[in-house]
Structures are given as structure tokens and as C-alpha cells.
Design a protein around this motif. Sequence first.
Motif, PDB file in Angstrom:
ATOM      1  N   ASN A  61      34.025-103.179 131.252  1.00  0.00           N
ATOM      2  CA  ASN A  61      35.272-103.016 130.498  1.00  0.00           C
ATOM      3  C   ASN A  61      35.121-101.878 129.488  1.00  0.00           C
ATOM      4  OD1 ASN A  61      36.443-105.312 131.760  1.00  0.00           O
ATOM      5  ND2 ASN A  61      35.327-106.614 130.337  1.00  0.00           N
ATOM      6  N   TRP A  62      36.193-101.133 129.281  1.00  0.00           N
ATOM      7  CA  TRP A  62      36.175-100.020 128.339  1.00  0.00           C
ATOM      8  C   TRP A  62      36.415-100.514 126.922  1.00  0.00           C
ATOM      9  CZ3 TRP A  62      34.669 -95.168 129.344  1.00  0.00           C
ATOM     10  CH2 TRP A  62      34.613 -94.769 130.682  1.00  0.00           C
ATOM     11  N   HIS A  63      35.647 -99.991 125.976  1.00  0.00           N
ATOM     12  CA  HIS A  63      35.804-100.277 124.551  1.00  0.00           C
ATOM     13  C   HIS A  63      35.551 -98.999 123.770  1.00  0.00           C
ATOM     14  CE1 HIS A  63      35.900-104.646 125.002  1.00  0.00           C
ATOM     15  NE2 HIS A  63      34.918-104.505 125.868  1.00  0.00           N
ATOM     16  N   TRP A  64      36.076 -98.950 122.548  1.00  0.00           N
ATOM     17  CA  TRP A  64      35.796 -97.835 121.657  1.00  0.00           C
ATOM     18  C   TRP A  64      34.592 -98.229 120.814  1.00  0.00           C
ATOM     19  CZ3 TRP A  64      37.985 -93.138 121.813  1.00  0.00           C
ATOM     20  CH2 TRP A  64      37.655 -92.237 120.798  1.00  0.00           C
ATOM     21  N   PHE A  65      33.453 -97.606 121.085  1.00  0.00           N
ATOM     22  CA  PHE A  65      32.217 -97.920 120.383  1.00  0.00           C
ATOM     23  C   PHE A  65      32.001 -96.960 119.224  1.00  0.00           C
ATOM     24  CE2 PHE A  65      31.352-100.103 124.331  1.00  0.00           C
ATOM     25  CZ  PHE A  65      30.595-101.196 123.931  1.00  0.00           C
ATOM     26  N   ARG A  66      31.448 -97.499 118.143  1.00  0.00           N
ATOM     27  CA  ARG A  66      31.041 -96.696 116.987  1.00  0.00           C
ATOM     28  C   ARG A  66      29.580 -97.010 116.703  1.00  0.00           C
ATOM     29  NH1 ARG A  66      36.356 -98.043 115.923  1.00  0.00           N
ATOM     30  NH2 ARG A  66      37.663 -96.371 115.126  1.00  0.00           N
ATOM     31  N   HIS A  67      28.791 -95.967 116.472  1.00  0.00           N
ATOM     32  CA  HIS A  67      27.376 -96.126 116.146  1.00  0.00           C
ATOM     33  C   HIS A  67      27.163 -95.604 114.728  1.00  0.00           C
ATOM     34  CE1 HIS A  67      26.503 -96.922 120.393  1.00  0.00           C
ATOM     35  NE2 HIS A  67      27.370 -95.957 120.640  1.00  0.00           N
ATOM     36  N   PHE A  68      26.631 -96.474 113.873  1.00  0.00           N
ATOM     37  CA  PHE A  68      26.345 -96.111 112.491  1.00  0.00           C
ATOM     38  C   PHE A  68      24.842 -96.161 112.286  1.00  0.00           C
ATOM     39  CE2 PHE A  68      30.544 -98.072 112.404  1.00  0.00           C
ATOM     40  CZ  PHE A  68      31.274 -97.203 111.616  1.00  0.00           C
ATOM     41  N   LEU A  83      20.141 -98.844 113.312  1.00  0.00           N
ATOM     42  CA  LEU A  83      21.357 -98.455 114.016  1.00  0.00           C
ATOM     43  C   LEU A  83      22.189 -99.705 114.270  1.00  0.00           C
ATOM     44  CD1 LEU A  83      22.799 -96.072 115.595  1.00  0.00           C
ATOM     45  CD2 LEU A  83      21.697 -97.018 117.623  1.00  0.00           C
ATOM     46  N   ILE A  84      23.471 -99.632 113.957  1.00  0.00           N
ATOM     47  CA  ILE A  84      24.396-100.711 114.283  1.00  0.00           C
ATOM     48  C   ILE A  84      25.451-100.156 115.219  1.00  0.00           C
ATOM     49  CG2 ILE A  84      25.729-100.313 112.171  1.00  0.00           C
ATOM     50  CD1 ILE A  84      26.471-103.328 112.272  1.00  0.00           C
ATOM     51  N   THR A  85      25.757-100.924 116.263  1.00  0.00           N
ATOM     52  CA  THR A  85      26.767-100.549 117.243  1.00  0.00           C
ATOM     53  C   THR A  85      27.925-101.526 117.130  1.00  0.00           C
ATOM     54  OG1 THR A  85      25.068 -99.688 118.726  1.00  0.00           O
ATOM     55  CG2 THR A  85      27.225-100.147 119.687  1.00  0.00           C
ATOM     56  N   MET A  86      29.119-100.979 117.004  1.00  0.00           N
ATOM     57  CA  MET A  86      30.329-101.781 116.884  1.00  0.00           C
ATOM     58  C   MET A  86      31.261-101.475 118.051  1.00  0.00           C
ATOM     59  SD  MET A  86      30.088-103.387 113.865  1.00  0.00           S
ATOM     60  CE  MET A  86      31.769-103.855 113.474  1.00  0.00           C
ATOM     61  N   ILE A  94      22.350-104.652 116.323  1.00  0.00           N
ATOM     62  CA  ILE A  94      21.749-104.033 115.146  1.00  0.00           C
ATOM     63  C   ILE A  94      20.272-103.859 115.455  1.00  0.00           C
ATOM     64  CG2 ILE A  94      21.226-104.203 112.695  1.00  0.00           C
ATOM     65  CD1 ILE A  94      23.640-106.016 112.373  1.00  0.00           C
ATOM     66  N   GLU A  95      19.808-102.628 115.416  1.00  0.00           N
ATOM     67  CA  GLU A  95      18.411-102.328 115.712  1.00  0.00           C
ATOM     68  C   GLU A  95      17.720-101.829 114.451  1.00  0.00           C
ATOM     69  OE1 GLU A  95      18.193 -99.467 118.862  1.00  0.00           O
ATOM     70  OE2 GLU A  95      19.615-100.573 120.106  1.00  0.00           O
ATOM     71  N   LEU A  96      16.532-102.341 114.203  1.00  0.00           N
ATOM     72  CA  LEU A  96      15.695-101.876 113.097  1.00  0.00           C
ATOM     73  C   LEU A  96      14.418-101.308 113.685  1.00  0.00           C
ATOM     74  CD1 LEU A  96      15.918-104.951 110.675  1.00  0.00           C
ATOM     75  CD2 LEU A  96      17.327-102.904 110.644  1.00  0.00           C
ATOM     76  N   GLU A  97      14.000-100.137 113.188  1.00  0.00           N
ATOM     77  CA  GLU A  97      12.708 -99.591 113.616  1.00  0.00           C
ATOM     78  C   GLU A  97      11.616-100.588 113.215  1.00  0.00           C
ATOM     79  OE1 GLU A  97      12.041 -95.820 111.700  1.00  0.00           O
ATOM     80  OE2 GLU A  97      12.943 -94.731 113.343  1.00  0.00           O
ATOM     81  N   PRO A  98      10.505-100.590 113.937  1.00  0.00           N
ATOM     82  CA  PRO A  98       9.376-101.419 113.487  1.00  0.00           C
ATOM     83  C   PRO A  98       8.963-101.005 112.084  1.00  0.00           C
ATOM     84  CG  PRO A  98       8.999-100.577 115.707  1.00  0.00           C
ATOM     85  CD  PRO A  98      10.218 -99.892 115.188  1.00  0.00           C
ATOM     86  N   PHE A  99       8.677-101.995 111.221  1.00  0.00           N
ATOM     87  CA  PHE A  99       8.351-101.697 109.831  1.00  0.00           C
ATOM     88  C   PHE A  99       7.185-102.539 109.359  1.00  0.00           C
ATOM     89  CE2 PHE A  99      11.722-104.854 109.983  1.00  0.00           C
ATOM     90  CZ  PHE A  99      11.278-105.839 109.126  1.00  0.00           C
TER      91      PHE A  99
END
Length: 102
Positions: A61-68, A83-86, A94-99
Motif C-alpha cells: 500500500n502507498w503511504h507518505w513517509f517522513r524520515h526524521f 532515525l524515526i520513520t512516520m 525508531i532506530e537508535l545507533e548502538p551506544f
Amino acid sequence: MGKLLFILGAVLLAYVWWRSQQIKDKAYQAVLNRCYESDVELLDGSIALIKQGPTKDKLGNWHWFRHFQFEFTSTREHRYKGLITMAGFHVVDIELEPFHIN
């Protein structure tokens, strides 16, 4: 007729800007919650739009994605990226680099 089209265009642009701000605010709150859950600190108190556009989801399905993108720290010595994808008002990921953990 030209004035009416101008007014309609201005109203449409204002609506798109207003809706984009609402989505960014929702993404920001989701990032704050994830940072709290992960016991890290959001740096600069902001998120930045890095990419947007129509994309198909896993179901086709098509959606309008935004990456912040945002930055956070766990030790106050190192900066890490996240990175958060909406998709509309929905948080997709929501992705977090290894820390490092204190």
C-alpha cells in the motif's frame, strides 16, 4: 477566477504546512519517549526532516513517509544518531545507533 485560485492555493499550502507540523510534533514526542525508555538524552532538543515521499509499505500500500533524524547521548561524551520513520501520524520505526551504557 484568478483570485479564487490564489486563495485556494494559499489555503492548501497553509493546511499542508500545519499538518506537517502536527506530524513532526508527534514524531518528536515519540522520540522523547524512546529516549526516556532507553535511558538516553535527546541532544539539541530537536529532530530534523531528512527525507519524505510516497513509498509502498510491506503490504504494497502507498503511504507518505517522513524520515526524521536526531542525535542522542548515553554518556554525555559521545553523540549517536537516531532515525524515526512516520507514515502519516503513525510511527513506523525508531532506530537508535548502538551506544555505550554507563
